[in-house]
Design an enzyme around this catalytic site. Structure first.
Site, short mmCIF file in Angstrom:
data_model
loop_
_atom_site.label_atom_id
_atom_site.label_comp_id
_atom_site.label_asym_id
_atom_site.label_seq_id
_atom_site.Cartn_x
_atom_site.Cartn_y
_atom_site.Cartn_z
N HIS A 144 0.72 -1.16 -0.03
CA HIS A 144 0.35 -0.12 0.02
C HIS A 144 0.89 1.19 -0.08
O HIS A 144 2.05 1.10 -0.07
CB HIS A 144 -0.91 0.00 1.16
N HIS A 193 4.10 1.40 2.13
CA HIS A 193 5.26 1.00 1.51
C HIS A 193 5.88 1.61 0.40
O HIS A 193 7.11 1.87 0.38
CB HIS A 193 4.81 -0.43 0.91
N GLY A 208 9.00 1.83 8.15
CA GLY A 208 7.81 3.03 8.66
C GLY A 208 7.80 3.05 10.26
O GLY A 208 8.12 1.97 10.80
N GLU A 209 7.46 4.18 10.76
CA GLU A 209 7.13 4.44 12.20
C GLU A 209 6.06 3.87 12.53
O GLU A 209 5.74 3.91 13.96
CB GLU A 209 7.51 6.16 12.51
N LYS A 210 5.15 3.35 11.89
CA LYS A 210 3.80 2.98 12.33
C LYS A 210 4.22 1.66 13.26
O LYS A 210 3.69 1.64 14.42
CB LYS A 210 3.10 2.34 11.32
#
Ligand code: PAF
Length: 280
Positions: free
Chosen positions: A36, A39, A150-152
């Protein structure tokens, strides 16, 4: 651009050796597919730092517990390769399982420190050993200069950064801000599991931790802010694993008012587990 697709370590190393010979730098974006815009943003950021980008797709069985969603984890190889090509990824490495875990494989990379912060590790005890083992292999197999995360998955970012440092793997781990939907929901491959109604409710996770961060900036103590966010989420039907405020670097509980802080949360909405975090 159509990216080159390789499935064997030998083919991967042929490509990277060519790049090295030409003096090119390259970044790796490790993924489990179901690509998504979170990415593809990592690919874009990789291209800003390096001459070439490799994206890896491997649904890593070792980071799933027996009761988790390994079997139904969304898979769409053709769609993924197309999206990664559009984003500018030069190479997509989709290793056969034997390239990662050959017969007789018996090593586990296991960290303390941020991997034992009492967050994801408390609720998914198998998770980080699986992540660090596969990510160590992907770092070594690709030999990339940069790794984009990613920081997620904030604890994951801190754990792989620590791992690369501890094992002297010559790679720079780069954390990239979370990509969000317009209403604030963090992009995630697992969002496809949400029903229409849950999708509406889901935005509360970002809004509640954002309010907690605002309240802390306004002077409220970290525990009260986290408790308020927890209560809000529970009232909206979430089953909360944790909402907590931690030191943004070590993930330890805060000791004084001046340290960098992060509000970090994980909660279930029906059968879907959502995680998110924001800076204070
Ligand atoms: O964040 C993920 O998608 C996975 O945990 C990772 C880093 C690709 C390792 O399997």
């Amino acid at each position: 651009m159509k990216p080159k697709l390789v499935r064997s370590l030998a083919a991967l190393r042929r490509e990277t050796a060519r790049w090295r010979k030409d003096g090119l730098s390259y970044a790796v974006v490790p993924t489990m597919g179901a690509i998504h815009s979170g990415h593809t943003q990592l690919v874009t950021e990789g291209l800003k730092r390096a001459d070439r980008v490799i994206t890896t797709i491997f649904v890593n069985p070792r980071q799933f517990a027996a009761n988790e969603d390994l079997a139904k984890y969304p898979r769409d190889e053709d769609g993924d390769v197309l999206k990664l090509g559009k984003a500018g990824s030069h190479l997509v490495y989709i290793p056969e399982p034997e390239e990662i875990y050959p017969a007789g494989f018996c090593t586990t990379v296991s960290l303390a420190g941020p991997a034992k912060a009492g967050l994801e590790d408390k609720f998914r005890p198998q998770f980080f050993d699986g992540v660090t083992t596969v990510v160590a292999k992907l770092f070594i197999q690709t030999g990339a200069d940069y790794a984009m995360f990613g920081e997620k998955d904030y604890q994951q970012l801190k754990v792989v950064t620590q791992m690369a440092r501890d094992l002297d793997i010559p790679i720079e781990v780069v954390g990239i801000p979370t990509v969000r939907e317009e209403d604030g929901l963090a992009k995630s491959s697992r969002n496809v599991y949400l029903s229409k109604q849950e999708r509406q409710q889901a935005l509360a996770i970002h809004s509640s931790i954002s309010h907690a961060a605002e309240r802390i900036r306004g002077g409220l103590d970290t525990q009260s802010a986290a408790q308020l966010a927890t209560r809000t989420l529970m009232a909206l039907g979430f089953q909360v694993d944790y909402v907590t405020v931690r030191n943004a670097e070590t993930l330890a509980p805060p000791q004084h008012r001046d340290e960098p802080l992060r509000v970090i949360a994980a909660a279930w909405l029906g059968k879907t587990r959502l995680i998110d975090n924001v800076a204070v």
